[in-house]
Design an enzyme around this catalytic site. Sequence first.
Site, PDB file in Angstrom:
ATOM      1  N   GLY A   1      -9.345  -1.145  -4.507  1.00 33.20           N
ATOM      2  CA  GLY A   1      -9.046  -0.343  -5.678  1.00 33.20           C
ATOM      3  C   GLY A   1      -8.893  -0.966  -6.955  1.00 33.20           C
ATOM      4  O   GLY A   1      -7.924  -0.612  -7.481  1.00 33.20           O
TER       5      GLY A   1
ATOM      6  N   ARG B 251      -9.629   0.498 -11.870  1.00 32.05           N
ATOM      7  CA  ARG B 251      -8.395   1.196 -12.771  1.00 32.05           C
ATOM      8  C   ARG B 251      -7.109   0.516 -12.514  1.00 32.05           C
ATOM      9  O   ARG B 251      -6.809  -0.043 -11.307  1.00 32.05           O
ATOM     10  CB  ARG B 251      -8.634   2.501 -12.863  1.00 32.05           C
ATOM     11  CG  ARG B 251      -7.856   3.169 -11.630  1.00 32.05           C
ATOM     12  CD  ARG B 251      -8.213   4.572 -11.891  1.00 32.05           C
ATOM     13  NE  ARG B 251      -7.222   5.347 -10.988  1.00 32.05           N
ATOM     14  CZ  ARG B 251      -7.549   6.440 -10.078  1.00 32.05           C
ATOM     15  NH1 ARG B 251      -8.903   6.769 -10.200  1.00 32.05           N
ATOM     16  NH2 ARG B 251      -6.942   6.888  -9.435  1.00 32.05           N
TER      17      ARG B 251
ATOM     18  N   VAL C   6     -11.261   1.916   1.767  1.00 31.29           N
ATOM     19  CA  VAL C   6     -10.574   1.181   2.842  1.00 31.29           C
ATOM     20  C   VAL C   6      -9.816   1.934   3.817  1.00 31.29           C
ATOM     21  O   VAL C   6      -9.383   1.204   4.844  1.00 31.29           O
ATOM     22  CB  VAL C   6      -9.356   0.430   1.940  1.00 31.29           C
ATOM     23  CG1 VAL C   6      -9.977  -0.373   0.893  1.00 31.29           C
ATOM     24  CG2 VAL C   6      -8.481   1.411   1.356  1.00 31.29           C
TER      25      VAL C   6
ATOM     26  N   ASN D   4      -4.476  -3.576  -2.736  1.00 37.35           N
ATOM     27  CA  ASN D   4      -3.760  -2.766  -3.782  1.00 37.35           C
ATOM     28  C   ASN D   4      -3.938  -1.054  -3.624  1.00 37.35           C
ATOM     29  O   ASN D   4      -3.144  -0.463  -4.262  1.00 37.35           O
ATOM     30  CB  ASN D   4      -4.284  -3.243  -5.061  1.00 37.35           C
ATOM     31  CG  ASN D   4      -4.310  -2.276  -6.154  1.00 37.35           C
ATOM     32  OD1 ASN D   4      -2.885  -2.247  -6.886  1.00 37.35           O
ATOM     33  ND2 ASN D   4      -5.209  -1.669  -6.589  1.00 37.35           N
TER      34      ASN D   4
ATOM     35  N   SER E 117       5.935  -0.763  -3.037  1.00 33.65           N
ATOM     36  CA  SER E 117       6.295   0.019  -4.063  1.00 33.65           C
ATOM     37  C   SER E 117       8.121   0.039  -3.667  1.00 33.65           C
ATOM     38  O   SER E 117       8.550  -0.155  -2.901  1.00 33.65           O
ATOM     39  CB  SER E 117       6.039   1.560  -3.906  1.00 33.65           C
ATOM     40  OG  SER E 117       6.633   2.501  -4.731  1.00 33.65           O
TER      41      SER E 117
ATOM     42  N   TYR F 211       4.035   8.827   1.473  1.00 34.54           N
ATOM     43  CA  TYR F 211       4.059   7.810   0.858  1.00 34.54           C
ATOM     44  C   TYR F 211       5.213   6.721   0.903  1.00 34.54           C
ATOM     45  O   TYR F 211       4.837   5.433   1.099  1.00 34.54           O
ATOM     46  CB  TYR F 211       4.169   8.143  -1.009  1.00 34.54           C
ATOM     47  CG  TYR F 211       3.742   7.145  -1.873  1.00 34.54           C
ATOM     48  CD1 TYR F 211       2.421   6.560  -2.053  1.00 34.54           C
ATOM     49  CD2 TYR F 211       4.881   6.393  -2.699  1.00 34.54           C
ATOM     50  CE1 TYR F 211       2.298   5.694  -3.202  1.00 34.54           C
ATOM     51  CE2 TYR F 211       4.582   5.321  -3.319  1.00 34.54           C
ATOM     52  CZ  TYR F 211       3.357   5.103  -3.690  1.00 34.54           C
ATOM     53  OH  TYR F 211       2.996   3.815  -4.578  1.00 34.54           O
TER      54      TYR F 211
ATOM     55  N   LYS G 201       4.509   2.873   2.424  1.00 35.14           N
ATOM     56  CA  LYS G 201       4.940   1.584   1.748  1.00 35.14           C
ATOM     57  C   LYS G 201       5.946   0.878   2.372  1.00 35.14           C
ATOM     58  O   LYS G 201       5.924  -0.718   2.209  1.00 35.14           O
ATOM     59  CB  LYS G 201       5.347   2.039   0.178  1.00 35.14           C
ATOM     60  CG  LYS G 201       4.219   2.494  -0.787  1.00 35.14           C
ATOM     61  CD  LYS G 201       3.176   1.505  -0.630  1.00 35.14           C
ATOM     62  CE  LYS G 201       2.186   2.272  -1.965  1.00 35.14           C
ATOM     63  NZ  LYS G 201       0.988   1.093  -1.979  1.00 35.14           N
TER      64      LYS G 201
ATOM     65  N   ILE H 181       4.916   2.023 -13.078  1.00 38.10           N
ATOM     66  CA  ILE H 181       3.956   1.347 -14.129  1.00 38.10           C
ATOM     67  C   ILE H 181       2.977   2.300 -14.641  1.00 38.10           C
ATOM     68  O   ILE H 181       2.680   3.266 -14.129  1.00 38.10           O
ATOM     69  CB  ILE H 181       2.896   0.276 -13.048  1.00 38.10           C
ATOM     70  CG1 ILE H 181       4.018  -0.550 -12.217  1.00 38.10           C
ATOM     71  CG2 ILE H 181       2.297  -0.572 -13.917  1.00 38.10           C
ATOM     72  CD1 ILE H 181       5.024  -1.237 -12.860  1.00 38.10           C
TER      73      ILE H 181
HETATM   74  P1  NAI Z   1      -4.381   4.199  -9.528  1.00 36.18           P
HETATM   75  O1  NAI Z   1      -4.322   5.654  -9.161  1.00 36.18           O
HETATM   76  O2  NAI Z   1      -4.759   4.196 -11.220  1.00 36.18           O
HETATM   77  O3  NAI Z   1      -5.233   3.418  -8.799  1.00 36.18           O
HETATM   78  C1  NAI Z   1      -5.175   3.396  -7.551  1.00 36.18           C
HETATM   79  C2  NAI Z   1      -6.706   2.774  -7.011  1.00 36.18           C
HETATM   80  O4  NAI Z   1      -6.710   2.798  -5.643  1.00 36.18           O
HETATM   81  C3  NAI Z   1      -7.740   3.488  -7.750  1.00 36.18           C
HETATM   82  O5  NAI Z   1      -8.751   2.846  -8.148  1.00 36.18           O
HETATM   83  C4  NAI Z   1      -8.324   4.284  -6.615  1.00 36.18           C
HETATM   84  O6  NAI Z   1      -9.684   4.657  -6.629  1.00 36.18           O
HETATM   85  C5  NAI Z   1      -7.942   3.483  -5.286  1.00 36.18           C
HETATM   86  N1  NAI Z   1      -8.484   3.900  -4.047  1.00 36.18           N
HETATM   87  C6  NAI Z   1      -7.490   4.923  -3.843  1.00 36.18           C
HETATM   88  N2  NAI Z   1      -7.821   5.375  -2.558  1.00 36.18           N
HETATM   89  C7  NAI Z   1      -8.735   4.483  -1.932  1.00 36.18           C
HETATM   90  C8  NAI Z   1      -9.775   4.389  -1.014  1.00 36.18           C
HETATM   91  N3  NAI Z   1      -9.300   4.905   0.328  1.00 36.18           N
HETATM   92  N4  NAI Z   1     -10.312   3.126  -0.797  1.00 36.18           N
HETATM   93  C9  NAI Z   1     -10.537   2.206  -1.880  1.00 36.18           C
HETATM   94  N5  NAI Z   1      -9.890   2.321  -3.042  1.00 36.18           N
HETATM   95  C10 NAI Z   1      -9.075   3.376  -3.194  1.00 36.18           C
HETATM   96  O7  NAI Z   1      -2.790   3.677  -9.327  1.00 36.18           O
HETATM   97  P2  NAI Z   1      -2.147   2.510  -9.661  1.00 36.18           P
HETATM   98  O8  NAI Z   1      -0.743   2.582 -10.145  1.00 36.18           O
HETATM   99  O9  NAI Z   1      -2.893   1.427 -10.251  1.00 36.18           O
HETATM  100  O10 NAI Z   1      -1.938   1.878  -7.968  1.00 36.18           O
HETATM  101  C11 NAI Z   1      -2.162   0.614  -7.441  1.00 36.18           C
HETATM  102  C12 NAI Z   1      -1.127   0.333  -6.389  1.00 36.18           C
HETATM  103  O11 NAI Z   1      -0.023   0.268  -6.971  1.00 36.18           O
HETATM  104  C13 NAI Z   1      -1.012   1.397  -5.305  1.00 36.18           C
HETATM  105  O12 NAI Z   1      -0.833   0.843  -3.909  1.00 36.18           O
HETATM  106  C14 NAI Z   1       0.183   2.262  -5.774  1.00 36.18           C
HETATM  107  O13 NAI Z   1       0.748   2.981  -4.549  1.00 36.18           O
HETATM  108  C15 NAI Z   1       0.976   1.355  -6.148  1.00 36.18           C
HETATM  109  N6  NAI Z   1       2.129   1.400  -6.793  1.00 36.18           N
HETATM  110  C16 NAI Z   1       1.998   1.968  -8.313  1.00 36.18           C
HETATM  111  C17 NAI Z   1       2.885   2.380  -9.022  1.00 36.18           C
HETATM  112  C18 NAI Z   1       2.974   3.049 -10.331  1.00 36.18           C
HETATM  113  O14 NAI Z   1       4.173   3.300 -11.004  1.00 36.18           O
HETATM  114  N7  NAI Z   1       1.586   2.925 -10.936  1.00 36.18           N
HETATM  115  C19 NAI Z   1       4.428   2.137  -8.495  1.00 36.18           C
HETATM  116  C20 NAI Z   1       4.503   1.344  -7.202  1.00 36.18           C
HETATM  117  C21 NAI Z   1       3.419   1.055  -6.579  1.00 36.18           C
END
Ligand code: NAI
Length: 249
Positions: free
Chosen positions: A13, A16, A65, A91, A143, A156, A160, A189
């Site tokens: 992922g 972005r 994934v 991620n 998380s 969710y 996590k 974030i």
């Molecule tokens: P985001 O939504 O920008 O990025 C998530 C990424 O995962 C995207 O690129 C999306 O296409 C990809 N993705 C989703 N489902 C997928 C799949 N089935 N196969 C492959 N890729 C997939 O969000 P962010 O914030 O960058 O999230 C990254 C990680 O951080 C996640 O696991 C999220 O749960 C975790 N996180 C984020 C927080 C925040 O406040 N932004 C807080 C705590 C954890």
Amino acid sequence: MSELKGKSALVTGSSRGIGRAAAIALAKEGALVFVNYFNSEDKAREVAHLIKSGGGDAVAIQADVSKPGEVARMHKEVHDRVEGLDVLVNNAGIHQHLKSWDLKNEDWDEVIATNLTGVFGCSRAFIPDMIRGKWGRIVNVSSVIAYLGTDHEVHYAASKGGVVSLTKSLALELAPHGIRVNAIAPGYIDTDMVSFASKDEERHYLSKVPLGRLGKPSEIADAVVFLCSDRSSYITGQVIHVNGGLAML
Ligand code: NAI
């Protein structure tokens, strides 16, 4: 620093958000980075291009994934390029802003399949490479919600929390093989994932954060690099809290 020169890394992922920042940071350390994406091919290619134009090396690679067959294909495509993977950053994640009583079985299944089964599936696929190489780093993105709970997305939170338990067990299994497994617990974030919040909601969330601001994706990426580097050589099975003090454990 070029701590990861000669190593290969896959960040799920990473077209972005946090994944993108982690991919760029690992490439700066010298790793060949596989930029996994779900359906944003253009954005993933952009990340790979950015890395290459900075003198690094990267390959965009598609896979959902949550689907074991796609993870197996991704494993094969990684192997077309390198003998084995050294660093895996799990991620990829999704969230859904829903109360428990509104959750359908499909909602539950989708979040668990992506956030938890996806972490297991990618780990299982690449662990044999790391065992063979007698070296490996796995970093799982959990998380703060795994620790604090939440009043709007129990699936969710459960996924996590599962990532934390999985991290500790994998760390125990893999320590004898020179493989360290750790997790990061981000707080709020500044990525697309928190863009659902209105300004009022954002103010409400931030009022609980001792450091009083959203985190930056690069601040999670710094922790990823730390956990992959020799600077964390005696750390495994741990969760690093990068959440502005939201969770003090
Ligand atoms: P985001 O939504 O920008 O990025 C998530 C990424 O995962 C995207 O690129 C999306 O296409 C990809 N993705 C989703 N489902 C997928 C799949 N089935 N196969 C492959 N890729 C997939 O969000 P962010 O914030 O960058 O999230 C990254 C990680 O951080 C996640 O696991 C999220 O749960 C975790 N996180 C984020 C927080 C925040 O406040 N932004 C807080 C705590 C954890």
